[in-house]
Design a protein around this motif. Sequence first.
Motif, PDB file in Angstrom:
ATOM      1  N   TYR A   1       0.800  -1.057  -0.059  1.00 50.32           N
ATOM      2  CA  TYR A   1      -0.060  -0.215   0.141  1.00 50.32           C
ATOM      3  C   TYR A   1       0.801   1.341   0.017  1.00 50.32           C
ATOM      4  CZ  TYR A   1      -3.801  -2.907   1.866  1.00 50.32           C
ATOM      5  OH  TYR A   1      -4.672  -3.698   2.019  1.00 50.32           O
ATOM      6  N   LEU A   2       0.599   2.388  -0.821  1.00 53.58           N
ATOM      7  CA  LEU A   2       0.856   3.700  -0.204  1.00 53.58           C
ATOM      8  C   LEU A   2      -0.190   4.503   0.135  1.00 53.58           C
ATOM      9  CD1 LEU A   2       3.091   5.725  -0.934  1.00 53.58           C
ATOM     10  CD2 LEU A   2       1.958   6.118  -3.374  1.00 53.58           C
ATOM     11  N   VAL A   3       0.201   5.339   1.044  1.00 58.74           N
ATOM     12  CA  VAL A   3      -1.013   6.145   1.917  1.00 58.74           C
ATOM     13  C   VAL A   3      -0.632   7.605   1.627  1.00 58.74           C
ATOM     14  CG1 VAL A   3      -1.718   6.972   4.260  1.00 58.74           C
ATOM     15  CG2 VAL A   3      -1.096   4.571   3.709  1.00 58.74           C
ATOM     16  N   VAL A   4      -1.413   8.296   0.987  1.00 58.88           N
ATOM     17  CA  VAL A   4      -1.452   9.823   0.368  1.00 58.88           C
ATOM     18  C   VAL A   4      -2.423  10.453   1.024  1.00 58.88           C
ATOM     19  CG1 VAL A   4       0.207   9.147  -1.738  1.00 58.88           C
ATOM     20  CG2 VAL A   4      -2.495   9.428  -1.765  1.00 58.88           C
ATOM     21  N   GLY A   5      -1.994  11.721   1.219  1.00 65.22           N
ATOM     22  CA  GLY A   5      -3.163  12.771   1.488  1.00 65.22           C
ATOM     23  C   GLY A   5      -2.404  14.149   1.998  1.00 65.22           C
ATOM     24  N   ILE A   6      -3.418  15.026   2.227  1.00 66.80           N
ATOM     25  CA  ILE A   6      -2.769  16.316   2.488  1.00 66.80           C
ATOM     26  C   ILE A   6      -2.653  16.348   3.874  1.00 66.80           C
ATOM     27  CG2 ILE A   6      -4.416  17.739   0.870  1.00 66.80           C
ATOM     28  CD1 ILE A   6      -6.370  18.341   3.070  1.00 66.80           C
ATOM     29  N   PRO A   7      -1.667  17.391   4.346  1.00 68.89           N
ATOM     30  CA  PRO A   7      -1.142  17.465   5.786  1.00 68.89           C
ATOM     31  C   PRO A   7      -2.661  17.399   6.509  1.00 68.89           C
ATOM     32  CG  PRO A   7      -0.108  19.156   4.364  1.00 68.89           C
ATOM     33  CD  PRO A   7      -0.991  18.569   3.519  1.00 68.89           C
ATOM     34  N   ASN A   8      -2.191  16.518   7.894  1.00 69.49           N
ATOM     35  CA  ASN A   8      -2.974  16.635   8.885  1.00 69.49           C
ATOM     36  C   ASN A   8      -4.251  15.851   8.628  1.00 69.49           C
ATOM     37  OD1 ASN A   8      -3.291  17.596  11.690  1.00 69.49           O
ATOM     38  ND2 ASN A   8      -4.972  18.785  10.961  1.00 69.49           N
ATOM     39  N   VAL A   9      -4.486  15.063   7.556  1.00 70.59           N
ATOM     40  CA  VAL A   9      -5.690  14.281   7.255  1.00 70.59           C
ATOM     41  C   VAL A   9      -5.622  13.044   8.046  1.00 70.59           C
ATOM     42  CG1 VAL A   9      -4.680  13.258   5.164  1.00 70.59           C
ATOM     43  CG2 VAL A   9      -6.977  13.720   5.187  1.00 70.59           C
ATOM     44  N   GLY A  10      -4.560  12.705   8.594  1.00 63.95           N
ATOM     45  CA  GLY A  10      -4.558  11.398   9.474  1.00 63.95           C
ATOM     46  C   GLY A  10      -3.854  10.212   9.022  1.00 63.95           C
ATOM     47  N   LYS A  11      -2.733  10.525   7.920  1.00 63.34           N
ATOM     48  CA  LYS A  11      -1.924   9.600   7.382  1.00 63.34           C
ATOM     49  C   LYS A  11      -1.065   8.962   8.525  1.00 63.34           C
ATOM     50  CE  LYS A  11       0.207  12.450   4.726  1.00 63.34           C
ATOM     51  NZ  LYS A  11      -0.670  13.810   5.056  1.00 63.34           N
ATOM     52  N   SER A  12      -0.333   9.577   9.459  1.00 61.35           N
ATOM     53  CA  SER A  12       0.669   8.741  10.257  1.00 61.35           C
ATOM     54  C   SER A  12      -0.493   8.029  11.358  1.00 61.35           C
ATOM     55  CB  SER A  12       1.312  10.082  11.256  1.00 61.35           C
ATOM     56  OG  SER A  12       2.071  10.712  10.078  1.00 61.35           O
ATOM     57  N   THR A  13      -1.508   8.752  11.712  1.00 61.61           N
ATOM     58  CA  THR A  13      -2.395   7.913  12.710  1.00 61.61           C
ATOM     59  C   THR A  13      -2.794   6.689  11.944  1.00 61.61           C
ATOM     60  OG1 THR A  13      -3.252  10.118  13.207  1.00 61.61           O
ATOM     61  CG2 THR A  13      -4.418   8.225  14.151  1.00 61.61           C
ATOM     62  N   LEU A  14      -3.204   6.503  10.880  1.00 63.56           N
ATOM     63  CA  LEU A  14      -3.495   5.490  10.111  1.00 63.56           C
ATOM     64  C   LEU A  14      -2.496   4.376  10.278  1.00 63.56           C
ATOM     65  CD1 LEU A  14      -5.966   4.026   8.527  1.00 63.56           C
ATOM     66  CD2 LEU A  14      -4.513   4.836   6.333  1.00 63.56           C
TER      67      LEU A  14
END
Length: 297
Positions: free
Chosen positions: A123-136
């Motif tokens: 998987y690759l996780v992408v998204g704008i800042p603060n959207v929850g990437k690290s938490t996920l």
Amino acid sequence: MKQYQWFPGHMAKALKEIDERIKVIDVVLVLLDARAPYSSLNPKLQGIIQHKPTIYILTKRDLADQKITNQWLNYFKKEESKAIAIDVNHDNLNVIDKEAEVIMAPKFAREKAKGIKPRAIRYLVVGIPNVGKSTLINRLAKRKATVTANRPGVTKAQQYIKVNERMELLDTPGVLWPNFDDNTIGTKLAMIGTIKQDILPQEDLALQILNLLTTNYPLSLQSYYEIIETPVLDEKQAYNMLNEIGLKRGFLLKGNNVDITRSITTLIKDFQSGKVAKVSLEIPGNDTWQTVGTKTL
Ligand SMILES: Nc1nc2c(ncn2[C@@H]2O[C@H](COP(=O)(O)OP(=O)(O)OP(=O)(O)O)[C@@H](O)[C@H]2O)c(=O)[nH]1
Ligand SMILES: [Mg+2]
């Protein structure tokens, strides 16, 4: 718009990195803030990932208007895209693997026919800042001790986080800058806390928040702050409402004047943490709420 001149460079770099990695990826998880999915989508990313199976994850569903989140999920379904809405901190995340296994079934069947051993989905996780990437990523990885491995056989050795036998994540999430072509997008992203305070003056942010709430979520301010709520359409009306909030909360300066700055800070914090109301800033297709005032981005 002059504030954003540095964004294109950052965006180009992030997109280039994703482009370089995309070959080895099986499934892309695109994280969008459920309160503003359109504004948190990066149109340039779509070109890079167009041939990759994608799951759109609407994060912070606990802060968004559930009715509107359901409309977004239906919208994605109509577009034949996979989408799920989650509270990243609390919801069961098995739903992600389940969706991915379904997506990958034909590919794995082809690999098996060729004699390739069963393997984890990458998987690759992408998204704008603060959207929850690290938490996920942290929550997924915590299921099992995190193992990082250098994989040979790809152009550049990639760091993977092995979640379990069925799931591997590329270790660095793709941070994307949002699309600022439209002025209201920047304002909305400031309202949900993607863009930090120095970009949009706090009093403008407060005006937008008060306008949105009194227009689309009437009486939410009244019930949360226990004040008499009146529509907020301009700066003067915003000031009056902030004064009410300050009076109620006892935010007083010398001479009994209300500390408006404190009212503003409190309102923004309460709004962004979902205390005043579960709020969505845009609905699919037809946006009913536009920002007000002249000082928007
Ligand atoms: N209420 C709520 N908060 C969330 C959710 N997902 C993430 N958060 C919070 O949002 C904040 C940002 O989350 P991160 O995981 O750091 O976001 P990120 O995408 O890694 O951000 P960058 O590293 O800045 O790109 C943290 O305080 C999280 O606890 C969610 O579904 N609901
Ligand atoms: Mg992060």
